[in-house]
Design a protein around this motif. Structure first.
Motif, mmCIF file in Angstrom:
data_model
loop_
_atom_site.group_PDB
_atom_site.id
_atom_site.type_symbol
_atom_site.label_atom_id
_atom_site.label_comp_id
_atom_site.label_asym_id
_atom_site.label_seq_id
_atom_site.Cartn_x
_atom_site.Cartn_y
_atom_site.Cartn_z
ATOM 1 N N HIS A 22 0.846 -1.183 0.000
ATOM 2 C CA HIS A 22 0.000 0.000 0.000
ATOM 3 C C HIS A 22 0.888 1.242 0.000
ATOM 4 O O HIS A 22 1.947 1.234 0.632
ATOM 5 C CB HIS A 22 -0.890 0.025 1.247
ATOM 6 N N LYS A 39 0.268 -7.017 10.658
ATOM 7 C CA LYS A 39 -0.844 -6.838 11.585
ATOM 8 C C LYS A 39 -0.357 -7.001 13.020
ATOM 9 O O LYS A 39 0.394 -7.909 13.345
ATOM 10 C CB LYS A 39 -1.935 -7.874 11.329
ATOM 11 N N GLN A 45 -2.479 -1.888 11.439
ATOM 12 C CA GLN A 45 -1.486 -2.108 10.391
ATOM 13 C C GLN A 45 -0.201 -1.405 10.797
ATOM 14 O O GLN A 45 -0.193 -0.197 10.993
ATOM 15 C CB GLN A 45 -1.986 -1.561 9.063
ATOM 16 N N TYR A 58 -0.994 2.501 11.462
ATOM 17 C CA TYR A 58 -2.119 3.171 10.832
ATOM 18 C C TYR A 58 -3.382 2.812 11.599
ATOM 19 O O TYR A 58 -3.441 1.784 12.259
ATOM 20 C CB TYR A 58 -2.249 2.724 9.377
ATOM 21 N N SER A 61 -8.825 -0.749 10.098
ATOM 22 C CA SER A 61 -9.662 -0.747 8.905
ATOM 23 C C SER A 61 -11.123 -0.667 9.342
ATOM 24 O O SER A 61 -11.454 -0.850 10.509
ATOM 25 C CB SER A 61 -9.406 -2.008 8.076
ATOM 26 N N ARG A 62 -11.995 -0.380 8.410
ATOM 27 C CA ARG A 62 -13.408 -0.174 8.735
ATOM 28 C C ARG A 62 -14.029 -1.424 9.373
ATOM 29 O O ARG A 62 -14.811 -1.324 10.316
ATOM 30 C CB ARG A 62 -14.170 0.197 7.478
ATOM 31 N N TYR A 64 -12.584 -3.861 11.217
ATOM 32 C CA TYR A 64 -12.135 -3.992 12.605
ATOM 33 C C TYR A 64 -12.803 -2.932 13.478
ATOM 34 O O TYR A 64 -13.223 -3.215 14.602
ATOM 35 C CB TYR A 64 -10.620 -3.824 12.709
ATOM 36 N N ARG A 65 -12.882 -1.710 12.968
ATOM 37 C CA ARG A 65 -13.457 -0.610 13.755
ATOM 38 C C ARG A 65 -14.916 -0.889 14.099
ATOM 39 O O ARG A 65 -15.338 -0.753 15.265
ATOM 40 C CB ARG A 65 -13.337 0.698 12.977
ATOM 41 N N ASP A 101 -7.348 3.658 18.292
ATOM 42 C CA ASP A 101 -7.779 3.966 16.936
ATOM 43 C C ASP A 101 -8.222 5.427 16.833
ATOM 44 O O ASP A 101 -7.872 6.117 15.872
ATOM 45 C CB ASP A 101 -8.915 3.034 16.532
#
Length: 109
Positions: A22, A39, A45, A58, A61-62, A64-65, A101
């Motif tokens: 990425h 991970k 990440q 970072y 991700s959506r 996990y959130r 997060d």
């Protein structure tokens, strides 16, 4: 010209990048690079900058959130409905992940 040879092209061959990499920018040295994330235990990440060798994370991700928020709210509802219930280890880990997060998203602004 050999009929069994493909025609010579003037364009360079197309290179396909690894699908796991990425484009990211290091927050320490502002170096832009492509890297594959590693991970962490809670699903963040983590990247390692090739220029300054610093590790950075970072936000989640959506998927996990959303999962963490739903499980955390469900855990709080369960604690409210059962008097004397204590938060368990998983509730604390989810709370740590959600707070981390939120901090990472605030810091990335």
């Amino acid at each position: 010209m050999n009929p069994y040879e493909p025609p010579k092209s003037q364009n360079p061959p197309v290179s396909f990048l690894n699908a796991d990499t990425h484009p990211v920018t290091c927050p320490h040295c502002n170096e832009a690079f492509r890297g594959a994330p590693k991970k962490t235990f809670l699903g963040f990440q983590q990247y390692n900058c090739p220029a300054c060798s610093q590790k950075f994370k970072y936000p989640l991700s959506r998927g996990y959130r959303i999962t963490y928020w739903v499980l955390l709210l469900g855990s709080f509802v369960t604690m409210v409905n059962k008097p004397g219930a204590q938060p368990n280890l998983f509730t604390l880990l989810m709370a740590i992940a959600v707070i981390s997060d939120l901090y990472l998203m605030w810091k990335r602004r």
